[in-house]
Write an enzyme that holds these catalytic residues in place. Structure first.
Site, PDB file in Angstrom:
ATOM      1  N   LYS A 138       0.873  -1.177   0.000  1.00 58.80           N
ATOM      2  CA  LYS A 138       0.000   0.000   0.000  1.00 58.80           C
ATOM      3  C   LYS A 138       0.902   1.216   0.000  1.00 58.80           C
ATOM      4  O   LYS A 138       1.902   1.241   0.719  1.00 58.80           O
ATOM      5  CB  LYS A 138      -0.877   0.006   1.247  1.00 58.80           C
ATOM      6  CG  LYS A 138      -1.514   1.362   1.564  1.00 58.80           C
ATOM      7  CD  LYS A 138      -2.003   1.443   3.008  1.00 58.80           C
ATOM      8  CE  LYS A 138      -2.323   2.888   3.391  1.00 58.80           C
ATOM      9  NZ  LYS A 138      -2.798   3.023   4.788  1.00 58.80           N
TER      10      LYS A 138
ATOM     11  N   TRP B  63      -9.438  -0.263   1.418  1.00 57.33           N
ATOM     12  CA  TRP B  63     -10.520   0.298   2.225  1.00 57.33           C
ATOM     13  C   TRP B  63     -10.050   1.421   3.144  1.00 57.33           C
ATOM     14  O   TRP B  63     -10.595   1.618   4.220  1.00 57.33           O
ATOM     15  CB  TRP B  63     -11.227  -0.793   3.038  1.00 57.33           C
ATOM     16  CG  TRP B  63     -11.845  -1.846   2.183  1.00 57.33           C
ATOM     17  CD1 TRP B  63     -13.020  -1.745   1.489  1.00 57.33           C
ATOM     18  CD2 TRP B  63     -11.341  -3.163   1.921  1.00 57.33           C
ATOM     19  NE1 TRP B  63     -13.270  -2.910   0.811  1.00 57.33           N
ATOM     20  CE2 TRP B  63     -12.265  -3.801   1.064  1.00 57.33           C
ATOM     21  CE3 TRP B  63     -10.221  -3.864   2.336  1.00 57.33           C
ATOM     22  CZ2 TRP B  63     -12.079  -5.099   0.600  1.00 57.33           C
ATOM     23  CZ3 TRP B  63     -10.048  -5.159   1.880  1.00 57.33           C
ATOM     24  CH2 TRP B  63     -10.961  -5.760   1.026  1.00 57.33           C
ATOM     25  N   HIS B  64      -9.070   2.188   2.686  1.00 58.98           N
ATOM     26  CA  HIS B  64      -8.568   3.305   3.485  1.00 58.98           C
ATOM     27  C   HIS B  64      -8.901   4.636   2.819  1.00 58.98           C
ATOM     28  O   HIS B  64      -8.129   5.586   2.882  1.00 58.98           O
ATOM     29  CB  HIS B  64      -7.055   3.178   3.686  1.00 58.98           C
ATOM     30  CG  HIS B  64      -6.654   1.977   4.480  1.00 58.98           C
ATOM     31  ND1 HIS B  64      -5.333   1.598   4.643  1.00 58.98           N
ATOM     32  CD2 HIS B  64      -7.394   1.073   5.169  1.00 58.98           C
ATOM     33  CE1 HIS B  64      -5.288   0.495   5.384  1.00 58.98           C
ATOM     34  NE2 HIS B  64      -6.517   0.167   5.715  1.00 58.98           N
ATOM     35  N   TYR B  65     -10.061   4.714   2.180  1.00 62.31           N
ATOM     36  CA  TYR B  65     -10.421   5.958   1.501  1.00 62.31           C
ATOM     37  C   TYR B  65     -10.725   7.052   2.527  1.00 62.31           C
ATOM     38  O   TYR B  65     -11.132   6.792   3.661  1.00 62.31           O
ATOM     39  CB  TYR B  65     -11.593   5.749   0.552  1.00 62.31           C
ATOM     40  CG  TYR B  65     -12.753   4.938   1.089  1.00 62.31           C
ATOM     41  CD1 TYR B  65     -13.692   5.510   1.937  1.00 62.31           C
ATOM     42  CD2 TYR B  65     -12.915   3.605   0.734  1.00 62.31           C
ATOM     43  CE1 TYR B  65     -14.751   4.777   2.426  1.00 62.31           C
ATOM     44  CE2 TYR B  65     -13.973   2.864   1.223  1.00 62.31           C
ATOM     45  CZ  TYR B  65     -14.897   3.455   2.065  1.00 62.31           C
ATOM     46  OH  TYR B  65     -15.951   2.719   2.552  1.00 62.31           O
ATOM     47  N   HIS B  66     -10.505   8.285   2.118  1.00 61.19           N
ATOM     48  CA  HIS B  66     -10.618   9.423   3.026  1.00 61.19           C
ATOM     49  C   HIS B  66     -10.811  10.693   2.201  1.00 61.19           C
ATOM     50  O   HIS B  66     -10.722  10.678   0.979  1.00 61.19           O
ATOM     51  CB  HIS B  66      -9.352   9.541   3.890  1.00 61.19           C
ATOM     52  CG  HIS B  66      -8.076   9.555   3.103  1.00 61.19           C
ATOM     53  ND1 HIS B  66      -7.501   8.408   2.598  1.00 61.19           N
ATOM     54  CD2 HIS B  66      -7.273  10.582   2.699  1.00 61.19           C
ATOM     55  CE1 HIS B  66      -6.392   8.719   1.936  1.00 61.19           C
ATOM     56  NE2 HIS B  66      -6.241  10.036   1.981  1.00 61.19           N
TER      57      HIS B  66
END
Length: 579
Positions: free
Chosen positions: A413, A513-516
């Protein structure tokens, strides 16, 4: 969406945690303040109304309830009693469930990448792979947080939900392989985000029982907190400008929401200057709800016939998702079931992580063989391998069809990222997904970090430490070719060779799944997380981040809920008069 494609992606990313015969005795907390929204009164007043009972919303509500009345609205149900959430052995089921009341809501970004939104009390912490680690000291400083309070808030969270995982053979091999690859130093087990290789924490305990942000509600004062499940917020209500001075700010005074039967209700704030509505609906939900409430780009809102409360063009902007790319590595030896534990935090901005225990069915093993054979023919591996070596490679892979195919994944990532996108409304229905585009690898530096990360993964797989967990006759390039030919997203495929790691990164990008973003501090919010241009409204969740905090954001999102709850309570205290 092709459910088969999603389920396969689930097997690759989440199925690593499947195993048979696992059970435990679950003891869920008994919360007297949690109810179905159908039981809510038509009108009631609170000091704080929090929209979203997720990773930030639960610790925030628990903290504020110590000295104020709080309503927490959650559009999903309870994680307790749902073995797909609480039992590690059923991890994949919560991600592949497409039923109307599923705890996860699938969506596909405009980039063609599968993604998921949480729809359950506890938010993403009820669905994720459990990795728990802090933001870096630099991140805390840049965010303007008080270091002492931030550290105390982390510890408050960890008392309930964080554990040290066991480090068994696969994880140890990847750890040692990272050190061989030069990801120094070894920092042992730590929650701290520092360069080198380390073991992080987990929200799964030693019995494989998930502990979520919902567990933090145990801290709450039950007399001051009400939680409604299956309560979908429709809009925040604002005072109008009629009869007021033209420069007066709109002020939030309540929330309109809908229960599971479709009946609409209204919750109001107590009439004092300290009362607030707080959005904690996540990086997708919070900007979406701001727009539905009339705060956002005026032209876009009018196109959806939404009354404009405040023209705020930055709502929905700055959306980002950390791209993930991975290799599945079949193992000739049995491997433990392990969550993400080891992480290599590189100097060049790529994080290397791993998990093991993947079990493919017979049909997927057949697919693996077919893709492997095709990839060898397409990539010209015959010129690299001798005929004898080629035969042995085919024999090795074909033998997997008649046995259980096990192994693990090693992923990278990238930090940041630098690439940004945007969120827009599709409809005015809050249950429907908005349009989201993340623009993966739009910035060349993001792509460079991915390439370096994949090069590091190659070094780990080829390391002496990892040797016993890979088939000697299966070249690493075949693993790349396999991933490049699997339906991991909806993007077009291109021929992949050893010299085109850039193309591999672009073609096989997935979400971690680390959207921000979407409601960022300094753009939409001030540094107290108040929405600029209106009164009585804050946003406290991952939508406020300018970049993702380290290798995994969930610890920091939970910390932020506690941190801001303490800050808000402090501001409620009467000020001492100076003599």
């Amino acid at each position: 969406m092709d459910l088969c494609c999603w389920k396969f992606l689930g097997f690759v990313l989440a199925g690593i945690f499947l195993f048979q015969g696992f059970s435990y005795s679950e003891k869920a907390p008994y919360y007297t303040f949690v109810h179905e929204a159908t039981s809510s009164p038509q009108i009631r007043y609170y000091d704080y109304i929090i929209i979203g009972g997720g990773t930030a919303g639960c610790p925030l509500a628990a903290t504020l309830s110590i000295n104020a009345t709080v309503l927490l609205l959650e559009r999903g149900g309870s994680p307790y009693g749902n073995s797909n959430i609480t039992n590690i052995g059923n991890f994949i089921a919560s991600l592949s469930d497409t039923s109307p009341n599923a705890p996860s809501q699938l969506f596909i970004s405009e980039d063609g990448v599968y993604n998921t939104r949480a729809r359950v009390l506890g938010g993403g912490s009820s669905l994720n792979a459990g990795f728990y680690t802090h933001a870096s000291a630099d991140y805390v400083k840049e965010a303007g947080w008080n270091e002492r309070l931030a550290n105390a808030s982390y510890k408050w969270v960890e008392t309930k939900v964080a554990f040290q995982p066991p480090t068994l053979q696969w994880q140890s091999a990847v750890r040692d392989g990272l050190l061989e690859a030069g990801v120094f130093p070894y920092n042992g087990f730590t929650y701290d985000h520092i360069h080198g290789t380390k073991i992080g924490g987990s929200i799964f305990d030693g019995d494989g029982h998930r502990h979520t942000a919902a567990d933090l509600l145990e801290y709450a004062d039950p007399k001051n907190l009400v939680v409604y499940l299956h309560a979908t917020a429709l809009k925040v209500l604002f005072t109008g400008r009629k009869g007021r001075r033209p420069w007066a700010k709109p002020k939030a005074y309540g929330v309109r929401f809908q229960d599971a039967r479709g009946f609409r209700r209204t919750a109001f704030l107590n009439k004092n200057c300290k009362s607030e509505v707080i959005l904690s609906a996540g990086a997708i939900g919070s900007p979406q709800l701001l727009m539905l409430s009339g705060i956002g780009p005026a032209k876009h809102l009018r196109a959806h016939r939404i009354r404009v409360v405040l023209d705020q063009p930055m709502v929905g902007q700055g959306m980002a998702d950390n791209p993930m790319n991975l290799l599945f590595v079949p193992s000739p030896l049995p491997v433990e079931v392990s969550l993400i534990q080891v992480v290599g935090i590189t100097q060049f901005g790529s994080f290397i992580e791993t998990a093991s225990g993947l079990t493919f069915s017979y049909n997927w093993a057949q697919r693996y063989v077919k893709d492997y054979e095709q990839s060898l023919n397409q990539t010209g591996q015959q010129t690299i391998l001798t005929p004898e070596a080629m035969a042995r490679a085919f024999e090795t892979v074909n033998s997997l069809v008649n046995s259980t195919l096990k192994g693990g994944i090693i992923l990278e990532k990238i930090t940041g990222p630098l690439s940004r996108g945007e969120l827009k409304l599709r409809t005015t229905n809050p249950d429907e997904n908005p349009s989201v585009k993340f623009n993966y690898f739009k910035e060349p530096e993001d792509l460079m970090r991915c390439v370096k990360g994949m090069e590091t993964i190659i070094k780990v797989i080829n390391s002496k430490a990892f040797k016993r967990f890979r088939y000697n006759h299966v070249p690493v390039q075949a693993l790349f070719s396999l991933m490049a030919n699997l339906p991991v997203n909806l993007r077009p495929r291109h021929a992949t060779t050893a010299a085109s790691l850039e193309r591999f990164c672009i073609d096989t990008v997935m979400t971690i799944w680390h959207y921000h973003g979407g409601c960022q501090v300094g753009q939409v919010l001030d540094h107290n997380y108040r929405v600029r241009g209106v009164d009585g409204l804050r946003v406290i969740d991952g939508s406020t981040f300018l970049r993702s905090p380290g290798t995994n954001p969930q610890a920091t999102v939970m910390m932020l809920g506690r941190y801001m709850g303490m800050r808000i309570l402090h501001d409620r205290l009467p000020k001492k008069r100076s003599k």
